[in-house]
Enzyme design. Structure first.
Site, mmCIF file in Angstrom:
data_model
loop_
_atom_site.group_PDB
_atom_site.id
_atom_site.type_symbol
_atom_site.label_atom_id
_atom_site.label_comp_id
_atom_site.label_asym_id
_atom_site.label_seq_id
_atom_site.Cartn_x
_atom_site.Cartn_y
_atom_site.Cartn_z
ATOM 1 N N GLU A 102 38.576 36.489 36.137
ATOM 2 C CA GLU A 102 37.713 35.334 35.862
ATOM 3 C C GLU A 102 36.666 35.620 34.790
ATOM 4 O O GLU A 102 35.524 35.169 34.906
ATOM 5 C CB GLU A 102 37.052 34.847 37.157
ATOM 6 C CG GLU A 102 38.047 34.511 38.233
ATOM 7 C CD GLU A 102 37.442 33.739 39.400
ATOM 8 O OE1 GLU A 102 36.226 33.546 39.441
ATOM 9 O OE2 GLU A 102 38.228 33.310 40.270
ATOM 10 N N GLU A 139 44.360 34.911 44.331
ATOM 11 C CA GLU A 139 43.503 34.575 45.474
ATOM 12 C C GLU A 139 43.967 33.213 45.960
ATOM 13 O O GLU A 139 44.168 32.315 45.141
ATOM 14 C CB GLU A 139 42.019 34.452 45.065
ATOM 15 C CG GLU A 139 41.380 35.755 44.613
ATOM 16 C CD GLU A 139 39.925 35.579 44.119
ATOM 17 O OE1 GLU A 139 39.381 34.460 44.182
ATOM 18 O OE2 GLU A 139 39.353 36.582 43.656
#
Ligand SMILES: *[C@@H]1O[C@H](CO)[C@@H](O)[C@H](O)[C@H]1NC(C)=O
Ligand SMILES: *[C@@H]1O[C@H](CO)[C@@H](O)[C@H](O)[C@H]1NC(C)=O
Ligand SMILES: *[C@@H]1O[C@H](CO)[C@@H](O)[C@H](O)[C@H]1NC(C)=O
Ligand SMILES: *[C@@H]1O[C@H](CO)[C@@H](O)[C@H](O)[C@H]1NC(C)=O
Ligand SMILES: *[C@@H]1O[C@H](CO)[C@@H](O)[C@H](O)[C@H]1NC(C)=O
Ligand SMILES: *[C@@H]1O[C@H](CO)[C@@H](O)[C@H](O)[C@H]1NC(C)=O
Ligand SMILES: *[C@@H]1O[C@H](CO)[C@@H](O)[C@H](O)[C@H]1NC(C)=O
Ligand SMILES: *[C@@H]1O[C@H](CO)[C@@H](O)[C@H](O)[C@H]1NC(C)=O
Length: 484
Positions: free
Chosen positions: A158, A260
Site C-alpha cells: 500500500e 488481505e
C-alpha cells in the site's frame, strides 16, 4: 557425529507424505516447482503485536516459543501460507521457518519495516530510496532465501494510497522491484518471486498492476496482491463486487491473490467469501487469499486472542475460518493454460498514476553487483526443530488443549548437502546458532516480553512511511466501493 546420527534416525522412520518443494510462478499461476501442480494460497496474515510496533531486535519469526504456539494454531486452522509484514534480518529464523516447513506452511514476506530507512516514504520516495534502504532489503532477501518455504517477497505494501503517492511513488516501487529481482538473479540460488501488495482503490486498480507487470522481466513483478475487504457479511459473487474485481484483472499475466481479506463490519465473521475465493469463477484470476489477521489487535481483525502471559485463545472467527478452509476442494479447480504473455512493452501512460518507465537509477549498484559481504548469515532449515510450546492454548469453550504439538507433515530432506548447497554464495552461519537444545527453546521471560507488546499493540501505522496493514485498506475499499 550428532548430525549424521539424526539423519540415520530419520532414514529409519516411516516415509512422510511429500518433500517440501519450492513454489514458483508459471504463467498466471503458482505451481510446485518440482511436481508442477498448481498451488492455491489458503492463508492468514501474521503479525502478532501489529506491524506499527515493530522494532529492531525482536520479530515474530525469531521467537521459538510463540512460533510453536502459533504455527500449531495455523496448522489446525488449515493454512498453507502466511504473510509476515516486518522482520529483523539479523536475527535467527531457522527454528520458526523449520517449524513452518514441517507443517507445510509457506511464507510471503514484506521486506520493509516501519523503521526509518527500512521503507520508502510514499509521498517523497526519493528521500528514502538510498543505499542504506536497499542494503536492508537485500539483507531480508538473503536471510530468508535459504528456506524452501519462502514463497515470495513483497517489495511494498500500500505504498500508493492516495493521489499524492500515486504521483510520487510508482517508479520508486518499480525500481525496488527491479533491484530485488536483479539481486536475486545474481546472488540467490533460486529465483524467488517478487511482488507488490496493493490497497484496492478503483482509481488505479488496473493501471498500477499494468504498470508494475510491463517491461523487461527483470524489472517487473512476478505476482500481485490485492488487499480487499469488500465482502462483508452475507453476500454473493456479484453483490460483493467480486465479479467486477475478476473482470478487471482478466488480462493480467502473473498470479494474483487477495493479500488481505476479511471485512469486519459484520461480526462475528463467517468467512462466507472463502467458498467463492476457491471456486472457478475466482480462481480464473486469483490464486487464493490471506485472511487478515491471526492475532486480535486494537483494530479487531483477529482470529486468536493472545493473553499477557502468552496463552492463546481461539475466537469464533478462527473456528469459522477453519471450517471454511477444511471445506475447500482444490482438485476441482481448473487452470487456464492459455495464459496471457507478459507484456514486454509498457504503455506511454497509465491512468491516475505516474507511469514513468525510465526508473530511478539504483542507489546501491556496487552492493547489487558484489552482493552483501560474506559475514552476512543466510538461514537454512535445520534438523530437530522444536515442535511444542509451553504456552497454554484454549479452545473455543475456554478449555486448555492438551498435547500441543505441530504435526510433521513434510519430509524436509535436510542433509549436510543441503546445508552446503544453501550457503554456497555466503559464508555458512555458525553451527551454534541453530543447534543445541538450550538455544532452541526461548526463555519464558523473553517470550512474555514479546507477547506483552502484542497486548499493547496499536492499530495505527507509522505516519510518515509506506508501511501499513489492514485498517488503511478498509478505508481504501470503502472509498473504492463508492465508485463501483
Ligand atoms: C496523501 O497522504 C499524505 C500522507 O501520506 C498527505 O500528506 C497528502 O496531503 C495526501 N494527499 C491528498 C491529495 O490528500
Ligand atoms: C525452480 O527450479 C528451477 C530449476 O531447478 C530453478 O532454477 C528455479 O530457481 C526454481 N524456482 C524457485 C522459485 O524456486
Ligand atoms: C482483455 O483483453 C481483451 C482482448 O484483448 C479485451 O477485449 C478486453 O477489453 C481486455 N479486458 C480488460 C479488462 O482489459
Ligand atoms: C459464479 O458466477 C456465476 C455467474 O455470475 C454465479 O451465478 C455463481 O453463483 C458464482 N459461483 C460462486 C461459487 O460464487
Ligand atoms: C522519468 O524518470 C526519469 C528518471 O527519474 C527522469 O529523468 C525523467 O525526467 C522522468 N520523466 C518524466 C516525464 O517525468
Ligand atoms: C528443497 O527443494 C528441493 C527441490 O527444489 C529439494 O531437492 C530439496 O530436498 C528441498 N530441501 C529441503 C530441505 O527440503
Ligand atoms: C518447556 O517444557 C519442557 C518440557 O516440560 C521443558 O523441558 C522446558 O524447559 C520448558 N521450557 C520453558 C521455556 O519453560
Ligand atoms: C496513506 O498512508 C499514510 C501513512 O500510513 C496514512 O497516514 C494515510 O492516512 C493513508 N491514506 C489513505 C487514503 O489510506
Amino acid at each position: 557425529m550428532r548430525f549424521s546420527a539424526l539423519i540415520s534416525a530419520a532414514a529409519l522412520a516411516a516415509p512422510l507424505a511429500s518433500a517440501l518443494n519450492p513454489i514458483a510462478v508459471s504463467g498466471r499461476y503458482f505451481v510446485d516447482n518440482v511436481t508442477g501442480d498448481p498451488f492455491w494460497i489458503k492463508g492468514v496474515d501474521y503479525q502478532p503485536g501489529g506491524s506499527a510496533d515493530f522494532e529492531d531486535g525482536v520479530d515474530v519469526l525469531a521467537n521459538t516459543e510463540t512460533c510453536a504456539r502459533d504455527i500449531y494454531l495455523l496448522q489446525q486452522l488449515g493454512v498453507n501460507t502466511i504473510r509476515v509484514y516486518a522482520v529483523d534480518p539479523t536475527l535467527d529464523h531457522d527454528e520458526c521457518m523449520t517449524m513452518m516447513a514441517s507443517a507445510g506452511i509457506y511464507l510471503i514476506l514484506d521486506v520493509n519495516t516501519p523503521i526509518y530507512s527500512q521503507s520508502l516514504n510514499r509521498d517523497e520516495p526519493w528521500t528514502t530510496y538510498t543505499e542504506t534502504y536497499l542494503s536492508h532489503v537485500f539483507q531480508v532477501i538473503e536471510a530468508f532465501s535459504g528456506y524452501n518455504n519462502t514463497l515470495g517477497y513483497f517489495a511494498g505494501n500500500e505504498v500508493i494510497n492516495n493521489s499524492t503517492s500515486a504521483e510520487a511513488s510508482p517508479p520508486y516501487v518499480k525500481a525496488v522491484v527491479r533491484d530485488m529481482k536483479q539481486y536475486i538473479s545474481k546472488h540467490i540460488l533460486r529465483q524467488i518471486p517478487v511482488g507488490y501488495s496493493a490497497a484496492d482503490d478503483t482509481r488505479y486498480r488496473v493501471s498500477l498492476p499494468d504498470y508494475l507487470e510491463c517491461g523487461p522481466e527483470d524489472e517487473s513483478i512476478d505476482f500481485y496482491g490485492v488487499n480487499s475487504y469488500q465482502w462483508c457479511g452475507d453476500q454473493t459473487y456479484t453483490s460483493s463486487g467480486y465479479d467486477i474485481l475478476v473482470d478487471a484483472y482478466l488480462n493480467f499475466s502473473v498470479p494474483m491473490f487477495l493479500s488481505e481479506y476479511g471485512c469486519n463490519l459484520v461480526t462475528p465473521r463467517t468467512f462466507q467469501e472463502v467458498g467463492t475465493i476457491f471456486s472457478n469463477n475466482f480462481t480464473s484470476v486469483f490464486s487464493g487469499g490471506l485472511a487478515y489477521e491471526f492475532s486480535q489487535e486494537d483494530n479487531a481483525y483477529g482470529l486468536v486472542t493472545i493473553d499477557s502471559d502468552g496463552g492463546a485463545s481461539v475466537m469464533s472467527d478462527y473456528t469459522a475460518l477453519s471450517t471454511r478452509y477444511a471445506a475447500v476442494e482444490t482438485s476441482t479447480l481448473t487452470t487456464d493454460t492459455s495464459s496471457t504473455a507478459r507484456p514486454t512493452k509498457c504503455a506511454a501512460t497509465y491512468a491516475n498514476i505516474n507511469g514513468n518507465t525510465t526508473l530511478p537509477t539504483c542507489q546501491a549498484s556496487s552492493l547489487l553487483s558484489a552482493g552483501l559481504d560474506s559475514s552476512y548469515n543466510r538461514g537454512r532449515l535445520i534438523s530437530g526443530a522444536v515442535l511444542t510450546t509451553n504456552y497454554t492454548i484454549y479452545d473455543i469453550d475456554g478449555n486448555a488443549i492438551d498435547n500441543v504439538t505441530i504435526a510433521v507433515t513434510e519430509d524436509l530432506a535436510i542433509s549436510d548437502d543441503t546445508a552446503i548447497e544453501q550457503t554456497d554464495k555466503t559464508t555458512p552461519r555458525s553451527a551454534g546458532s541453530s543447534s543445541g537444545t538450550s538455544s532452541r527453546v526461548a526463555s519464558k521471560t523473553a517470550s512474555s516480553t514479546a507477547s506483552g507488546s502484542a497486548a499493547s499493540a496499536t492499530a495505527s501505522s507509522a505516519a510518515e512511511h509506506a508501511f501499513a496493514a489492514g485498517p488503511l485498506s478498509l478505508v481504501a475499499v470503502v472509498f473504492g466501493l463508492f465508485f463501483l
